[in-house]
Motif scaffolding. Structure first.
Motif, PDB file in Angstrom:
ATOM      1  N   VAL A 169      38.259  -2.325  10.550  1.00  0.00           N
ATOM      2  CA  VAL A 169      37.318  -2.988   9.644  1.00  0.00           C
ATOM      3  C   VAL A 169      37.938  -4.234   9.021  1.00  0.00           C
ATOM      4  N   SER A 170      39.198  -4.100   8.549  1.00  0.00           N
ATOM      5  CA  SER A 170      39.854  -5.239   7.908  1.00  0.00           C
ATOM      6  C   SER A 170      40.155  -6.364   8.887  1.00  0.00           C
ATOM      7  N   SER A 171      40.170  -6.063  10.180  1.00  0.00           N
ATOM      8  CA  SER A 171      40.431  -7.086  11.191  1.00  0.00           C
ATOM      9  C   SER A 171      39.163  -7.815  11.616  1.00  0.00           C
ATOM     10  N   ASN A 172      38.007  -7.233  11.335  1.00  0.00           N
ATOM     11  CA  ASN A 172      36.753  -7.818  11.810  1.00  0.00           C
ATOM     12  C   ASN A 172      35.832  -8.329  10.703  1.00  0.00           C
ATOM     13  N   LEU A 173      36.125  -7.976   9.452  1.00  0.00           N
ATOM     14  CA  LEU A 173      35.293  -8.431   8.335  1.00  0.00           C
ATOM     15  C   LEU A 173      36.161  -8.972   7.212  1.00  0.00           C
ATOM     16  N   THR A 174      35.638  -9.924   6.466  1.00  0.00           N
ATOM     17  CA  THR A 174      36.323 -10.361   5.246  1.00  0.00           C
ATOM     18  C   THR A 174      36.050  -9.340   4.152  1.00  0.00           C
ATOM     19  N   LEU A 175      36.815  -9.417   3.088  1.00  0.00           N
ATOM     20  CA  LEU A 175      36.640  -8.466   1.990  1.00  0.00           C
ATOM     21  C   LEU A 175      35.244  -8.562   1.394  1.00  0.00           C
ATOM     22  N   SER A 176      34.752  -9.782   1.233  1.00  0.00           N
ATOM     23  CA  SER A 176      33.417  -9.957   0.645  1.00  0.00           C
ATOM     24  C   SER A 176      32.350  -9.324   1.539  1.00  0.00           C
ATOM     25  N   GLU A 177      32.530  -9.399   2.855  1.00  0.00           N
ATOM     26  CA  GLU A 177      31.574  -8.780   3.778  1.00  0.00           C
ATOM     27  C   GLU A 177      31.647  -7.257   3.704  1.00  0.00           C
ATOM     28  N   ILE A 178      32.850  -6.734   3.564  1.00  0.00           N
ATOM     29  CA  ILE A 178      33.014  -5.275   3.439  1.00  0.00           C
ATOM     30  C   ILE A 178      32.325  -4.776   2.180  1.00  0.00           C
ATOM     31  N   ILE A 179      32.542  -5.499   1.070  1.00  0.00           N
ATOM     32  CA  ILE A 179      31.948  -5.086  -0.210  1.00  0.00           C
ATOM     33  C   ILE A 179      30.428  -5.206  -0.163  1.00  0.00           C
ATOM     34  N   ALA A 180      29.928  -6.280   0.457  1.00  0.00           N
ATOM     35  CA  ALA A 180      28.481  -6.481   0.539  1.00  0.00           C
ATOM     36  C   ALA A 180      27.797  -5.356   1.309  1.00  0.00           C
ATOM     37  N   ALA A 181      28.497  -4.821   2.308  1.00  0.00           N
ATOM     38  CA  ALA A 181      27.937  -3.746   3.135  1.00  0.00           C
ATOM     39  C   ALA A 181      28.648  -2.426   2.861  1.00  0.00           C
ATOM     40  N   LYS A 182      29.045  -2.193   1.604  1.00  0.00           N
ATOM     41  CA  LYS A 182      29.930  -1.071   1.301  1.00  0.00           C
ATOM     42  C   LYS A 182      29.343   0.291   1.659  1.00  0.00           C
ATOM     43  N   ASP A 183      28.015   0.448   1.619  1.00  0.00           N
ATOM     44  CA  ASP A 183      27.414   1.740   1.937  1.00  0.00           C
ATOM     45  C   ASP A 183      27.339   1.999   3.439  1.00  0.00           C
ATOM     46  N   TYR A 184      27.497   0.940   4.243  1.00  0.00           N
ATOM     47  CA  TYR A 184      27.466   1.084   5.702  1.00  0.00           C
ATOM     48  C   TYR A 184      28.466   0.126   6.346  1.00  0.00           C
ATOM     49  N   ALA A 185      29.681   0.081   5.754  1.00  0.00           N
ATOM     50  CA  ALA A 185      30.694  -0.890   6.167  1.00  0.00           C
ATOM     51  C   ALA A 185      31.124  -0.712   7.619  1.00  0.00           C
ATOM     52  N   LEU A 186      31.217   0.519   8.084  1.00  0.00           N
ATOM     53  CA  LEU A 186      31.670   0.742   9.453  1.00  0.00           C
ATOM     54  C   LEU A 186      30.673   0.190  10.467  1.00  0.00           C
ATOM     55  N   ALA A 187      29.408   0.378  10.201  1.00  0.00           N
ATOM     56  CA  ALA A 187      28.393  -0.156  11.113  1.00  0.00           C
ATOM     57  C   ALA A 187      28.442  -1.680  11.137  1.00  0.00           C
ATOM     58  N   GLU A 188      28.627  -2.277   9.988  1.00  0.00           N
ATOM     59  CA  GLU A 188      28.691  -3.737   9.910  1.00  0.00           C
ATOM     60  C   GLU A 188      29.945  -4.261  10.605  1.00  0.00           C
ATOM     61  N   ALA A 189      31.053  -3.516  10.501  1.00  0.00           N
ATOM     62  CA  ALA A 189      32.305  -3.938  11.138  1.00  0.00           C
ATOM     63  C   ALA A 189      32.198  -3.891  12.656  1.00  0.00           C
ATOM     64  N   ALA A 190      31.352  -3.013  13.183  1.00  0.00           N
ATOM     65  CA  ALA A 190      31.197  -2.908  14.638  1.00  0.00           C
ATOM     66  C   ALA A 190      30.369  -4.046  15.215  1.00  0.00           C
ATOM     67  N   ARG A 191      29.589  -4.719  14.380  1.00  0.00           N
ATOM     68  CA  ARG A 191      28.680  -5.754  14.871  1.00  0.00           C
ATOM     69  C   ARG A 191      29.397  -6.968  15.463  1.00  0.00           C
ATOM     70  N   PRO A 192      30.408  -7.556  14.764  1.00  0.00           N
ATOM     71  CA  PRO A 192      31.062  -8.744  15.339  1.00  0.00           C
ATOM     72  C   PRO A 192      31.739  -8.469  16.685  1.00  0.00           C
ATOM     73  N   ALA A 193      32.317  -7.294  16.836  1.00  0.00           N
ATOM     74  CA  ALA A 193      33.066  -6.996  18.055  1.00  0.00           C
ATOM     75  C   ALA A 193      32.178  -6.494  19.196  1.00  0.00           C
ATOM     76  N   PHE A 194      31.149  -5.708  18.871  1.00  0.00           N
ATOM     77  CA  PHE A 194      30.387  -5.040  19.926  1.00  0.00           C
ATOM     78  C   PHE A 194      28.887  -5.292  19.864  1.00  0.00           C
TER      79      PHE A 194
END
Length: 431
Positions: A248-273
């Motif tokens: 997650v930390s390799s694919n999202l910025t901190l602000s993006e992680i916080i913005a999607a905090k309730d579904y951060a893993l799903a959001e982290a998968a979007r840029p890569a896959f």
């Protein structure tokens, strides 16, 4: 106890129950909240949380070896404090914190399931889906131990493999670079106290090991296997958490992680896959939350049944058929539904963390003050667990007092109500 079958849960089944609770809302919902509190170094907070959990688990392992019981923590408290208000209140706090965790898991299920659908979704769909999951978990729990341990073990294995595969793939896409999220996106008020407070949420993510202690009497060779199951569950969960936090930390910025905090893993998968990654993550989240809530309901209902049979908590049959454990299963599910409808993910997690840490301190103090010689516990480790819990709890209360005082007030009211209610009930029954 007649409703429990000794040797009905294998070591593998016990590990499945533990990881089933841990690798559920613990990573899917809490990762973003931990990042919000701790900032750029949030992956390391999970390591610190596992260390604090290891100190905490020591007392439970020692107690389980001496007093293996289907009532688990309730029995430990009885041995430490006797059948009184402290025992009943602390055990009830543990049960409530686990039920709170069930509502956290349920809302996580709803939040991730809605990621499968495009467009704006109405807010009431999240609790509605969560309530549906709780009802399904109730139906599965009345089917018996054999089905539960088989189901949770298989599902736990699927989600562990799936999440690890997704995390490793995300790390490969990021060229194995452990990149701390963009510091420019850090909230300005993140400091040492906030980072320490974040540890409370990681402890909540790891506390699923208590599910194993609550099934001690039913586990084969409990004096050996309870400790083994707890250790294995914590190590497996930590490994999965660290891989996912790295991805997650390799694919999202901190602000993006916080913005999607309730579904951060799903959001982290979007840029890569792309959309495939989101779908894959959501499916794993659904599997994880289902196993988590089934295992948690399984453990809580048994602890409440034991407390009821020991006459430490009030009980009404309400003309329901079946055993006391079936009745406490109904009570557990009903309270989880109420909490799922009443609070959002952040507040549910915060209240649960506070109640759990208070109860955890009471467990360690009971071991240190009354049982350390009986269970052959190292006093240094037990005292260290108390100190670490106090530090984390104090920091968490301070942060929440400043940012969301409602959480602190509700937690204090719940603890006060439990103690006063138990005192009145026990005084009435003793009279």
């Amino acid at each position: 106890m007649p409703d429990y079958k000794k040797n009905s849960i294998s070591l593998t089944g016990a590990v499945g129950l533990g990881t089933g609770v841990m690798i559920s809302a613990g990573i899917f919902a809490l990762l973003g909240q931990v990042a919000e509190l701790s900032g750029s170094w949030f992956p390391l907070i999970f390591i610190i949380g596992s260390i604090v959990t290891a100190f905490s688990a020591y007392s439970y392992v020692k107690m389980s070896q001496e007093y293996p019981s289907a009532g688990g923590i309730g029995m430990f408290l009885v041995k430490a404090y006797g059948k009184g208000t402290i025992t009943a209140s602390a055990a009830l706090m543990m049960a409530v914190s686990m039920i709170i965790n069930q509502s956290l898991v349920a809302r996580t299920f709803g939040t991730y399931t809605l990621q499968l659908f495009d467009g704006a979704q109405t807010e009431w769909l999240v609790p509605l889906l969560g309530v549906g999951l709780i009802v399904v978990s109730f139906l599965i729990n009345i089917s018996g131990n054999t089905f539960i341990q088989t189901f949770t073990s298989i599902a736990s294995l699927i989600k562990i493999i799936g999440l690890s595969t997704m995390a490793i793939a995300g790390i490969i896409v990021a060229d194995f670079a452990f990149t701390i999220p963009n510091k420019a996106s850090n909230p300005p008020d993140i400091g040492i106290v906030s980072s320490v407070a974040a540890i409370a949420l990681t402890i909540l993510a790891f506390k699923g090991f208590t599910t194993i202690t609550n099934s001690g009497e039913e586990i084969t060779k409990p004096k050996k296997n309870v400790g083994r199951a707890i250790t294995i569950s914590i190590l497996v969960s930590l490994s999965v958490y660290l891989l996912l936090a790295w991805a997650v930390s390799s694919n999202l910025t901190l602000s993006e992680i916080i913005a999607a905090k309730d579904y951060a893993l799903a959001e982290a998968a979007r840029p890569a896959f792309g959309d495939f990654g989101v779908w894959f993550t959501v499916i794993l989240a659904i599997i994880a939350t289902i196993t988590g809530i089934i295992a948690s309901v399984f453990a809580v209902s048994r602890m409440l049944a034991m407390l009821t049979e020991m006459k430490l908590i009030p009980h009404k049959h309400f003309h329901m058929p079946g055993s006391i454990q079936k009745h406490t299963l109904v009570y557990t599910v009903v309270l989880a539904i109420v909490l799922t409808v009443s609070f959002d993910l952040t507040r549910i997690a915060s209240i649960g963390a506070i109640l759990y840490l208070v109860m955890d301190i009471m467990i360690h103090w009971g071991v240190f003050r009354h049982l350390r010689k009986k269970v052959n516990a190292n006093p240094f480790i037990v005292v260290s667990a108390i100190v670490l819990d106090l530090i984390v709890l104090s920091a968490f209360l301070w942060v929440k007092f400043q940012s969301d005082i409602v959480v602190v007030v509700v937690a204090i009211l719940m603890i006060t109500f439990i103690f006063i209610g138990e005192y009145a009930f026990l005084r009435k029954t003793s009279d």
